[in-house]
Design an enzyme around this catalytic site. Structure first.
Site, PDB file in Angstrom:
ATOM      1  N   HIS A 165      -9.693 -11.468  -7.975  1.00  9.20           N
ATOM      2  CA  HIS A 165     -10.171 -10.402  -7.089  1.00  9.20           C
ATOM      3  C   HIS A 165     -11.618 -10.103  -7.484  1.00  9.20           C
ATOM      4  O   HIS A 165     -11.950 -10.136  -8.663  1.00  9.20           O
ATOM      5  CB  HIS A 165      -9.296  -9.159  -7.235  1.00  9.20           C
TER       6      HIS A 165
ATOM      7  N   LYS B 227       0.848  -1.197   0.000  1.00  3.30           N
ATOM      8  CA  LYS B 227       0.000   0.000   0.000  1.00  3.30           C
ATOM      9  C   LYS B 227       0.882   1.246   0.000  1.00  3.30           C
ATOM     10  O   LYS B 227       2.011   1.193   0.480  1.00  3.30           O
ATOM     11  CB  LYS B 227      -0.896  -0.012   1.251  1.00  3.30           C
TER      12      LYS B 227
END
Ligand code: CAP
Ligand code: MG
Length: 427
Positions: free
Chosen positions: A272, A154
């Site tokens: 995903h 991130k």
């Protein structure tokens, strides 16, 4: 044909029929019998005009053979049987155009939710499911006794190639198995896909030599189909074993084709589910996550996100049903499904996870899960490597049945993580 001809509680579904379970909310002018009959009609062969000039004897005979029939209604739910000849089995988009098509816009309903689909053998024989699944992915790592772990460096977008690879190095060094792209990270002017794959592959090799553990990365190849083909080939040529796709935003036509291409390249497909909440969240209208889990296992996704009781809506009982659907040979909930020889797909728990949440996930799902911990690793107060170590320590404690606080007594990384996120409970 009249709508009520599609309603027949005496109909006994054939083994070759495809079965759908719908939650049916009729508009106030209709009752459930009328509303569900319209669903069966509009999703198979019917329409609003009752006397069609095309309906010769021959056509009527054919319609009778392939029309859908409501064979069960109770408590606002209807089960509909679809004869196999209504479907071009090899064409997954066509199935969705039927059972997830016009019917969701009918004025006769104020809501409709496709809760489950049960596939007949002919679908399972054609799609064959995933190539690797739980066993195959574990074999790639040589790890059999614990959940696997993944981390997204991130922020989800914002790191350039070097910064992403620097974070990846620390994530792997600290003990995480997969480094994963984020769902909306594809190829941007400051982080080009091909450059990133090339560089991270070298980092992976370096770390593997240092820590003597197998490491993998999940490059997100999501794009238009032609570009996805190029990216998959590039990942294959570089020798990686995995690709990641946002299976919903690429569409089922691309998903079906990309899975086939990856099977040929011996690449595992990490799925995903970004986009699902646009239509899975509303319990009175849309499609359930259970249907999507069945579609992914059938078509051949090797892994699938199932929720993590963290920052995103994912009720515990839903996660449990999804994990059962992906992992069990005989799935018994809702309409059920005998998966025959299709391999179990790896459930991924993710979304606001940190070491403090890990024990409850392992307690109710067991070790055959992948734990994706992004912010919970990259945001660790003592750094990324410490964050990765804290995840592994939390897994060790969970598998030993030791309380985290107890276990963290002589483990700085875990104790710091618990302190940092103890108050972090997601409402
Ligand atoms: C989690 C994540 C995943 C979500 C997807 C994110 O990051 O990378 O995309 O888990 O939701 O972008 O939020 P964190 P789901 O670990 O930092 O929360 O798993 O429910 O499909
Ligand atoms: Mg993400």
């Amino acid at each position: 044909m009249k709508y009520l001809e599609f309603f027949d509680l005496s109909y006994k579904p054939k083994r070759s029929d495809l079965i759908c379970l719908y939650k049916v909310l009729p508009s106030k002018e209709f009752n459930i019998k009328e509303a569900s009959a319209r669903v069966a009609s509009e999703s198979s062969v019917g329409t609003w005009a009752e006397e069609l000039k095309t309906e010769t004897k021959d056509v009527k005979k054919r319609l009778n053979r392939i029309m859908a029939r409501v064979f069960y209604v109770e408590d606002g739910y209807a089960k509909i049987a679809y004869p196999i000849d209504l479907w071009e089995v090899e064409n997954f988009p066509q199935l969705l155009s039927g059972i997830c098509g016009n019917i969701f816009g009918m004025k006769a309903l104020k809501g409709l939710r496709l809760e489950d689909v049960k596939f007949p053998k002919k679908f399972l024989k054609f799609y064959k499911g995933c190539k690797f699944g739980i066993k195959g992915i574990r074999k790639i790592f040589g790890i059999y006794d614990r959940p696997l772990t993944a981390t997204v460096p991130k922020p989800k977008i914002g790191l350039n190639v070097n910064q992403f690879c620097d974070a990846a190095y620390k994530i792997w060094k600290g003990g995480i198995d997969f480094v994963k792209w984020d769902e909306n990270l594809t190829s941007l002017n400051f982080v080009k896909f091909y450059k990133l794959v090339e560089k991270i592959h070298k980092v992976k090799n370096k770390v593997e030599k240092e820590v003597k553990e197998n490491k993998q990365f999940l490059p997100n190849v999501t794009s238009n189909f032609k570009e996805m083909e190029k990216r998959v080939k590039f990942v294959y040529d570089i020798g990686n074993k995995f690709v990641m796709v946002d299976f919903l935003t690429i569409g089922f036509s691309s998903f079906q084709s990309i899975v086939e291409i990856c099977k040929d390249y011996d690449l595992a497909v990490y799925c995903h589910r970004a986009f699902h909440s646009t239509f899975t969240r509303n319990k009175d209208h849309g499609i359930s996550m259970l249907c999507l889990a069945k579609f992914v296992r059938l078509i051949g996704g090797d892994t699938l996100h199932v929720g993590g009781m963290g920052k995103l809506v994912s009720p515990k009982e839903e996660i449990y049903v999804l994990a059962n659907c992906l992992r069990k040979k005989i799935f018994k909930q809702f309409l059920g499904q005998d998966w025959l020889k299709l391999k179990p797909t790896f459930p991924v728990c993710s979304g606001g996870l940190h070491p403090g949440i890990i024990p409850r996930l392992i307690k109710f799902l067991g070790k055959d899960i992948i734990l994706q911990v992004g912010g919970g690793v990259v945001g660790h107060p003592k750094g990324i490597e410490a964050g990765a170590k804290a995840v592994r320590q939390a897994i060790e404690a969970s598998l030993k049945g030791v309380d985290l606080e107890e276990y963290s007594k002589n483990k700085l990384e875990l104790s710091e993580a618990l302190k940092e996120w103890k108050k972090k409970t997601f409402v």
